[in-house]
Design a protein around this motif. Structure first.
Motif, PDB file in Angstrom:
ATOM      1  N   ALA A  39      31.617  54.714  52.371  1.00 17.95           N
ATOM      2  CA  ALA A  39      31.268  56.117  52.524  1.00 17.95           C
ATOM      3  C   ALA A  39      30.889  56.710  51.176  1.00 17.95           C
ATOM      4  CB  ALA A  39      32.441  56.899  53.128  1.00 17.95           C
ATOM      5  N   VAL A  40      30.041  57.728  51.227  1.00 16.66           N
ATOM      6  CA  VAL A  40      29.590  58.399  50.009  1.00 16.66           C
ATOM      7  C   VAL A  40      29.754  59.893  50.168  1.00 16.66           C
ATOM      8  CG1 VAL A  40      27.926  56.580  49.487  1.00 16.66           C
ATOM      9  CG2 VAL A  40      27.202  58.581  50.815  1.00 16.66           C
ATOM     10  N   SER A  41      29.656  60.588  49.060  1.00 14.95           N
ATOM     11  CA  SER A  41      29.646  62.041  49.084  1.00 14.95           C
ATOM     12  C   SER A  41      28.356  62.525  49.738  1.00 14.95           C
ATOM     13  CB  SER A  41      29.733  62.588  47.659  1.00 14.95           C
ATOM     14  OG  SER A  41      29.404  63.964  47.626  1.00 14.95           O
ATOM     15  N   PRO A  42      28.414  63.564  50.593  1.00 13.01           N
ATOM     16  CA  PRO A  42      27.196  64.109  51.185  1.00 13.01           C
ATOM     17  C   PRO A  42      26.227  64.650  50.139  1.00 13.01           C
ATOM     18  CG  PRO A  42      29.134  64.886  52.367  1.00 13.01           C
ATOM     19  CD  PRO A  42      29.623  64.219  51.122  1.00 13.01           C
ATOM     20  N   ALA A  43      26.731  64.916  48.934  1.00  7.06           N
ATOM     21  CA  ALA A  43      25.856  65.405  47.867  1.00  7.06           C
ATOM     22  C   ALA A  43      24.939  64.309  47.335  1.00  7.06           C
ATOM     23  CB  ALA A  43      26.697  65.976  46.731  1.00  7.06           C
ATOM     24  N   LEU A  44      25.286  63.055  47.612  1.00  6.17           N
ATOM     25  CA  LEU A  44      24.461  61.942  47.159  1.00  6.17           C
ATOM     26  C   LEU A  44      23.270  61.801  48.113  1.00  6.17           C
ATOM     27  CD1 LEU A  44      24.982  60.012  44.751  1.00  6.17           C
ATOM     28  CD2 LEU A  44      25.777  58.318  46.411  1.00  6.17           C
ATOM     29  N   PRO A  45      22.029  61.777  47.606  1.00  8.48           N
ATOM     30  CA  PRO A  45      20.844  61.791  48.476  1.00  8.48           C
ATOM     31  C   PRO A  45      20.516  60.414  49.058  1.00  8.48           C
ATOM     32  CG  PRO A  45      20.152  61.750  46.193  1.00  8.48           C
ATOM     33  CD  PRO A  45      21.662  61.832  46.178  1.00  8.48           C
ATOM     34  N   VAL A  46      21.482  59.806  49.755  1.00  8.23           N
ATOM     35  CA  VAL A  46      21.269  58.495  50.375  1.00  8.23           C
ATOM     36  C   VAL A  46      21.906  58.493  51.762  1.00  8.23           C
ATOM     37  CG1 VAL A  46      21.247  57.331  48.137  1.00  8.23           C
ATOM     38  CG2 VAL A  46      23.376  57.491  49.419  1.00  8.23           C
ATOM     39  N   ALA A  75      20.988  53.795  42.849  1.00  9.48           N
ATOM     40  CA  ALA A  75      21.788  53.284  41.734  1.00  9.48           C
ATOM     41  C   ALA A  75      20.902  52.628  40.682  1.00  9.48           C
ATOM     42  CB  ALA A  75      22.819  52.287  42.253  1.00  9.48           C
ATOM     43  N   LYS A  76      19.866  51.916  41.127  1.00  6.57           N
ATOM     44  CA  LYS A  76      18.955  51.285  40.173  1.00  6.57           C
ATOM     45  C   LYS A  76      18.162  52.322  39.388  1.00  6.57           C
ATOM     46  CE  LYS A  76      18.385  46.964  42.745  1.00  6.57           C
ATOM     47  NZ  LYS A  76      17.454  46.109  43.532  1.00  6.57           N
ATOM     48  N   ALA A  77      17.830  53.436  40.036  1.00  5.98           N
ATOM     49  CA  ALA A  77      17.076  54.496  39.367  1.00  5.98           C
ATOM     50  C   ALA A  77      17.958  55.356  38.473  1.00  5.98           C
ATOM     51  CB  ALA A  77      16.380  55.370  40.407  1.00  5.98           C
ATOM     52  N   ASN A  78      19.292  55.246  38.678  1.00  8.85           N
ATOM     53  CA  ASN A  78      20.236  56.055  37.898  1.00  8.85           C
ATOM     54  C   ASN A  78      21.356  55.157  37.357  1.00  8.85           C
ATOM     55  OD1 ASN A  78      19.497  59.144  38.581  1.00  8.85           O
ATOM     56  ND2 ASN A  78      19.228  57.881  40.433  1.00  8.85           N
ATOM     57  N   PRO A  79      21.038  54.204  36.507  1.00  6.98           N
ATOM     58  CA  PRO A  79      22.056  53.253  36.024  1.00  6.98           C
ATOM     59  C   PRO A  79      23.176  53.953  35.259  1.00  6.98           C
ATOM     60  CG  PRO A  79      20.045  53.106  34.714  1.00  6.98           C
ATOM     61  CD  PRO A  79      19.720  53.976  35.882  1.00  6.98           C
ATOM     62  N   GLY A  80      24.403  53.531  35.550  1.00  7.10           N
ATOM     63  CA  GLY A  80      25.558  54.073  34.829  1.00  7.10           C
ATOM     64  C   GLY A  80      26.026  55.431  35.296  1.00  7.10           C
ATOM     65  N   LYS A  81      25.425  55.970  36.354  1.00  4.76           N
ATOM     66  CA  LYS A  81      25.781  57.327  36.790  1.00  4.76           C
ATOM     67  C   LYS A  81      26.661  57.358  38.042  1.00  4.76           C
ATOM     68  CE  LYS A  81      21.729  59.615  34.817  1.00  4.76           C
ATOM     69  NZ  LYS A  81      20.572  60.514  35.084  1.00  4.76           N
ATOM     70  N   LEU A  82      26.855  56.219  38.683  1.00  6.29           N
ATOM     71  CA  LEU A  82      27.630  56.187  39.922  1.00  6.29           C
ATOM     72  C   LEU A  82      28.932  55.423  39.721  1.00  6.29           C
ATOM     73  CD1 LEU A  82      24.907  55.468  42.639  1.00  6.29           C
ATOM     74  CD2 LEU A  82      25.834  57.671  41.905  1.00  6.29           C
ATOM     75  N   ILE A 132      23.076  46.140  41.016  1.00  4.32           N
ATOM     76  CA  ILE A 132      23.211  47.531  40.578  1.00  4.32           C
ATOM     77  C   ILE A 132      24.428  47.695  39.675  1.00  4.32           C
ATOM     78  CG2 ILE A 132      22.071  48.413  42.634  1.00  4.32           C
ATOM     79  CD1 ILE A 132      24.814  49.120  43.763  1.00  4.32           C
ATOM     80  N   ASP A 133      24.521  48.862  39.054  1.00  2.00           N
ATOM     81  CA  ASP A 133      25.601  49.173  38.122  1.00  2.00           C
ATOM     82  C   ASP A 133      26.473  50.264  38.726  1.00  2.00           C
ATOM     83  OD1 ASP A 133      27.254  49.499  35.941  1.00  2.00           O
ATOM     84  OD2 ASP A 133      25.828  50.758  34.838  1.00  2.00           O
ATOM     85  N   ALA A 150      39.835  61.371  45.547  1.00  2.25           N
ATOM     86  CA  ALA A 150      38.948  61.334  44.384  1.00  2.25           C
ATOM     87  C   ALA A 150      37.493  61.502  44.809  1.00  2.25           C
ATOM     88  CB  ALA A 150      39.127  60.019  43.631  1.00  2.25           C
ATOM     89  N   LEU A 151      37.112  60.889  45.928  1.00  2.00           N
ATOM     90  CA  LEU A 151      35.753  61.041  46.444  1.00  2.00           C
ATOM     91  C   LEU A 151      35.523  62.463  46.940  1.00  2.00           C
ATOM     92  CD1 LEU A 151      33.004  59.948  47.268  1.00  2.00           C
ATOM     93  CD2 LEU A 151      34.052  59.018  49.342  1.00  2.00           C
ATOM     94  N   LEU A 152      36.483  63.017  47.655  1.00  2.00           N
ATOM     95  CA  LEU A 152      36.348  64.382  48.160  1.00  2.00           C
ATOM     96  C   LEU A 152      36.254  65.399  47.028  1.00  2.00           C
ATOM     97  CD1 LEU A 152      38.950  64.240  51.074  1.00  2.00           C
ATOM     98  CD2 LEU A 152      36.457  64.327  51.302  1.00  2.00           C
ATOM     99  N   ALA A 153      36.947  65.113  45.916  1.00  3.04           N
ATOM    100  CA  ALA A 153      36.956  66.033  44.777  1.00  3.04           C
ATOM    101  C   ALA A 153      35.756  65.857  43.857  1.00  3.04           C
ATOM    102  CB  ALA A 153      38.247  65.852  43.986  1.00  3.04           C
ATOM    103  N   GLY A 154      34.924  64.843  44.113  1.00  4.87           N
ATOM    104  CA  GLY A 154      33.754  64.619  43.285  1.00  4.87           C
ATOM    105  C   GLY A 154      34.015  63.821  42.026  1.00  4.87           C
ATOM    106  N   GLU A 155      35.206  63.226  41.913  1.00  5.90           N
ATOM    107  CA  GLU A 155      35.496  62.396  40.744  1.00  5.90           C
ATOM    108  C   GLU A 155      34.696  61.102  40.779  1.00  5.90           C
ATOM    109  OE1 GLU A 155      39.690  61.778  40.607  1.00  5.90           O
ATOM    110  OE2 GLU A 155      40.168  63.915  40.740  1.00  5.90           O
ATOM    111  N   VAL A 156      34.419  60.601  41.981  1.00  6.25           N
ATOM    112  CA  VAL A 156      33.579  59.422  42.190  1.00  6.25           C
ATOM    113  C   VAL A 156      32.579  59.763  43.290  1.00  6.25           C
ATOM    114  CG1 VAL A 156      35.396  57.811  41.480  1.00  6.25           C
ATOM    115  CG2 VAL A 156      35.158  58.434  43.899  1.00  6.25           C
TER     116      VAL A 156
END
Length: 270
Positions: A171-178, A188-195, A219-220, A235-241
């Motif tokens: 599962a991912v945060s709904p804020a993530l555009p995927v 993830a490939k377009a945004n290395p090191g950010k996830l 991917i990273d 942590a996912l709900l709080a946006g930490e990850v």
């Protein structure tokens, strides 16, 4: 746990867990009394083994006794309160208490992917009123990660019966555009090191599944380990990850509420 007869999951409020307990215990109950009687001439203790949420009721040998239980029963959970393993154990404890006529107490001993609880339980004096909920890492993974485990998953615990099973969900945060695994890999490939992704512990199923996803896609992703399923989800709900992979019952309420977005499940079909 010899007198599990008539233990049933009641009430729609318990949702997935109630249905899991009702179905799994229906076939298990009849086997428990003879299993305990056969074990009654030796000396050791029992285990409720739960792999992810693949539950296996286990038993060691135990002292002979005219009546069981004669006092409160303990169920040791290898994770902090709030996770799916803990919730299931507490539902089981409630039903057992009603059926056995004795208190059933849940004791949380989290740490090291279940190794803390496993070592603690393995070293306890023989006690036929103490049981353990053993996780997948505790039984099948930790021996390959920790040189000094403190217990032998093959020799110290004896299975009795299956409790239940459920898939894991990414599962991912709904804020993530995927909305798909492919879109996540491309992002993830377009945004290395950010996830980053959370897991209940190093060596957990969620940890290994995400590392497999990384290896297969190149991917990273940064792994952030928490002490249990509950903190990992928070942590996912709080946006930490931005990502987590965990048991379906743990994540399903948040997915249905629109607070998380499910991308895939480790099941043969939807």
């Amino acid at each position: 746990m010899e007198r599990l007869a008539d233990v049933k999951a009641r009430g729609a409020g318990h949702g997935v867990f109630s249905r899991m307990i009702a179905g799994a215990f229906a076939g298990m109950i009849a086997r428990l009394r003879p299993a305990l009687r056969r074990a009654g001439r030796a000396a050791a203790q029992g285990v409720l083994a739960l792999a992810g949420l693949t539950g296996l009721l286990c038993l060691g040998a135990m002292p002979a006794q005219a009546a069981w239980p004669s006092h409160a029963v303990r169920i040791i959970v290898p994770y902090p309160p709030g996770g799916s393993t803990d919730i299931l154990a507490r539902l089981v404890a409630q039903r057992l208490g009603e059926a056995l006529g004795q208190p059933v107490v849940v004791e949380n001993r989290g740490g090291a992917s279940g190794s803390v609880a496993g070592a603690y339980f393995a070293k306890m004096p023989a006690d036929d009123h103490a049981f353990l909920v053993a996780s997948l890492p505790m039984m099948a993974i930790n021996q390959y990660l920790y040189p000094k485990l403190g217990y032998d998953p093959d020799a110290d615990f004896v299975p009795i019966g299956l409790m239940g099973q459920t898939p894991n969900v990414m599962a991912v945060s709904p804020a993530l555009p995927v909305k798909t695994m492919r879109e996540l890999a491309d992002y993830a490939k377009a945004n290395p090191g950010k996830l980053s992704y959370s897991s209940s512990s190093v060596g957990s199923a969620g940890h290994l599944l995400n590392e497999l996803f990384k290896a297969n896609t190149g991917i990273d992703l940064l792994h952030v380990a928490y002490r249990g399923n509950g903190p990992a989800m928070q942590a996912l709900l709080a946006g930490e990850v931005q990502i987590t992979t965990d048991n379906l019952p743990q994540l399903l309420p948040q997915i249905r509420a629109g607070k998380l977005r499910a991308l895939a499940a480790t099941a043969p079909k939807r």
